[in-house]
Design an enzyme around this catalytic site. Structure first.
Site, PDB file in Angstrom:
ATOM      1  N   GLY A  78     -49.726 -63.075 -56.214  1.00 24.02           N
ATOM      2  CA  GLY A  78     -49.578 -64.244 -55.453  1.00 24.02           C
ATOM      3  C   GLY A  78     -48.348 -64.875 -55.881  1.00 24.02           C
ATOM      4  NE  ARG A 135     -53.042 -60.688 -53.570  1.00 27.80           N
ATOM      5  CZ  ARG A 135     -52.772 -61.684 -54.312  1.00 27.80           C
ATOM      6  NH1 ARG A 135     -52.657 -61.290 -55.684  1.00 27.80           N
ATOM      7  NH2 ARG A 135     -52.807 -62.831 -54.215  1.00 27.80           N
ATOM      8  N   GLY A 193     -49.642 -62.268 -62.771  1.00 29.14           N
ATOM      9  CA  GLY A 193     -50.850 -62.397 -63.518  1.00 29.14           C
ATOM     10  C   GLY A 193     -51.149 -60.933 -64.171  1.00 29.14           C
ATOM     11  CG  ASP A 194     -54.925 -60.935 -66.066  1.00 31.85           C
ATOM     12  OD1 ASP A 194     -55.066 -60.951 -64.860  1.00 31.85           O
ATOM     13  OD2 ASP A 194     -55.995 -61.517 -66.854  1.00 31.85           O
ATOM     14  CB  THR A 235     -51.001 -66.672 -61.382  1.00 39.19           C
ATOM     15  OG1 THR A 235     -52.175 -67.288 -60.436  1.00 39.19           O
ATOM     16  CG2 THR A 235     -51.319 -66.744 -62.750  1.00 39.19           C
ATOM     17  CB  ILE A 236     -51.484 -71.357 -58.319  1.00 35.41           C
ATOM     18  CG1 ILE A 236     -52.187 -70.679 -57.277  1.00 35.41           C
ATOM     19  CG2 ILE A 236     -50.062 -71.797 -57.542  1.00 35.41           C
ATOM     20  CD1 ILE A 236     -52.856 -71.409 -56.038  1.00 35.41           C
ATOM     21  CG  ASP A 237     -55.451 -67.967 -59.363  1.00 36.60           C
ATOM     22  OD1 ASP A 237     -55.101 -68.784 -58.628  1.00 36.60           O
ATOM     23  OD2 ASP A 237     -55.432 -66.807 -59.250  1.00 36.60           O
ATOM     24  CG  ASP A 243     -56.082 -66.110 -63.800  1.00 38.28           C
ATOM     25  OD1 ASP A 243     -54.860 -66.262 -63.972  1.00 38.28           O
ATOM     26  OD2 ASP A 243     -56.495 -65.441 -62.953  1.00 38.28           O
ATOM     27  NE  ARG A 273     -66.940 -88.239 -41.050  1.00 39.55           N
ATOM     28  CZ  ARG A 273     -66.216 -88.272 -40.076  1.00 39.55           C
ATOM     29  NH1 ARG A 273     -65.128 -88.115 -40.455  1.00 39.55           N
ATOM     30  NH2 ARG A 273     -66.782 -88.023 -38.878  1.00 39.55           N
ATOM     31  NE  ARG A 283     -57.003 -63.484 -57.855  1.00 32.56           N
ATOM     32  CZ  ARG A 283     -56.640 -62.594 -56.843  1.00 32.56           C
ATOM     33  NH1 ARG A 283     -58.019 -62.190 -56.104  1.00 32.56           N
ATOM     34  NH2 ARG A 283     -55.628 -62.308 -56.104  1.00 32.56           N
ATOM     35  CD  GLU A 299     -66.373 -89.940 -56.131  1.00 33.18           C
ATOM     36  OE1 GLU A 299     -65.946 -89.247 -55.230  1.00 33.18           O
ATOM     37  OE2 GLU A 299     -65.709 -90.938 -56.485  1.00 33.18           O
ATOM     38  CD  GLU A 328     -60.178 -68.689 -54.395  1.00 35.60           C
ATOM     39  OE1 GLU A 328     -60.160 -68.686 -53.219  1.00 35.60           O
ATOM     40  OE2 GLU A 328     -59.354 -68.135 -55.254  1.00 35.60           O
ATOM     41  NE  ARG A 346     -66.460 -84.285 -39.759  1.00 40.89           N
ATOM     42  CZ  ARG A 346     -67.766 -84.524 -39.342  1.00 40.89           C
ATOM     43  NH1 ARG A 346     -68.577 -84.292 -39.992  1.00 40.89           N
ATOM     44  NH2 ARG A 346     -67.648 -85.419 -38.403  1.00 40.89           N
TER      45      ARG A 346
END
Ligand code: F6P
Length: 316
Positions: free
Chosen positions: A10, A71, A101-102, A125-127, A129, A162, A171, A187, A222, A243
């Protein structure tokens, strides 16, 4: 020395800042910088070109990566890795810097075990991780993008009675969700690393709704694969309209923040000034940089920062 740089997996904001610093510092140190386009796919297909200053002018502020990424499934096969190595050899490249990433680091480690080529990994990586590193290129920008999105959603959520369930990327890692939940005052926060206590949260929020709460924000990573479940649970538990917003790839784009640009440069600077540290990954902790052996790094699972968990009241 001829050194190639490649982006794999990514893309992440700050990669372009890293590419610019790579060309500048490589020249300064008397090396010859090369771009490997299209990730490991491009390595296999010989998309390798000497990089000049003009290639990197006007890119620092742009998200994504001008040399693109991929990838690569083919890279799992020996015959394609051999092809990639032959291409690198043809250009005289002896060392590769990989932004990724790794999984990407593992791929290059296989290549360097088979052929005469070394590499340095830079977490990008934005993750966020990557074990042993509290930061990876792209994270600060992604968090700021998420902050803006959640702030905007809060405006509309608070104008109605709402609840919004917002799904973040990452990931299996809940870092983006956890930090965003703290920074945006969500919250509810649900991350793969912590078992979600449905009962406790129901009691807490029921009381808040009884005391006048009129809307709420739930951030779900996610990796929990529970966005729909969360929405249904909120609807049933609190009698409120729900929503869902899946933020998706919007989190991967955007102008790199100031912090991102600086850190991307620092990672590259460290990598290029320590080329003797072969097949290692540059890691960042606080403001310090260090190198971790690829085998140690990829065999140690990433652990979410306890300071963040504390702020979420997940730890006493
Ligand atoms: O690893 C970065 C990441 O954005 C993850 O957060 C996400 O799960 C994945 O990549 C999405 O991959 P793709 O861009 O291939 O859909």
């Amino acid at each position: 020395m001829r050194i190639g740089i490649v982006c794999s997996g990514g893309d992440a904001p700050g990669m372009n800042a890293a590419l610019k610093k790579f060309v500048d510092v490589a020249h300064y140190l008397g090396h010859e910088p090369y771009f490997i386009y299209d990730g490991y796919e491009g390595m296999i297909d010989g998309k390798i070109k000497k990089a000049a200053h003009e290639d990197v002018s006007g890119i620092l502020h742009r998200g994504g990566t001008i040399i693109r990424s991929s990838r690569s499934k083919r890279f799992f096969e020996y015959k394609y890795r051999k092809q990639a190595y032959d291409n690198l050899k043809k250009e005289g490249i002896e060392h590769i810097i990989v932004l990724g990433g790794d999984g990407s680091f593992r791929g290059l480690n296989v290549l360097s075990g088979e052929f005469d080529i070394s590499f340095t990994g830079i977490p990008a990586t934005i993750d966020n991780d990557i074990s042993f590193s509290d930061y990876a290129i792209g994270v600060d920008t992604a968090l700021n993008v998420i902050r803006d999105c959640v702030d905007n959603i809060r405006d509309t959520a608070s104008s109605f009675r709402r609840a919004f369930v917002i799904e973040t990327m990452g990931r299996e890692c809940g870092y983006l969700a956890a930090v965003s939940a703290v920074a945006n005052g969500a919250e509810i926060c649900m991350i793969p690393e912590i078992k979600f206590d449905w009962e406790k949260n129901k009691n807490r929020l029921k009381e808040e709704f009884e005391n006048g709460r009129s809307y709420m924000i739930a951030i779900v990573a996610e990796g929990c694969d529970a966005t729909q479940k969360m929405a249904k649970w909120i609807e049933e538990s609190f009698d409120i309209e729900v929503r869902i917003t899946v933020l998706g790839h919007v989190q991967r784009g955007g102008k790199p923040t100031v912090q991102e640009r600086l850190i991307a440069g620092e990672f590259v600077y460290e990598a290029l000034n320590n080329l003797d540290k072969k097949n290692m990954v540059v890691v960042r902790n606080g403001v310090n940089y260090d190198f971790v052996d690829i085998k140690t790094l990829t065999s140690t699972p990433y652990k979410l920062d306890e300071k963040v968990l504390k702020l979420l009241n997940f730890l006493d």
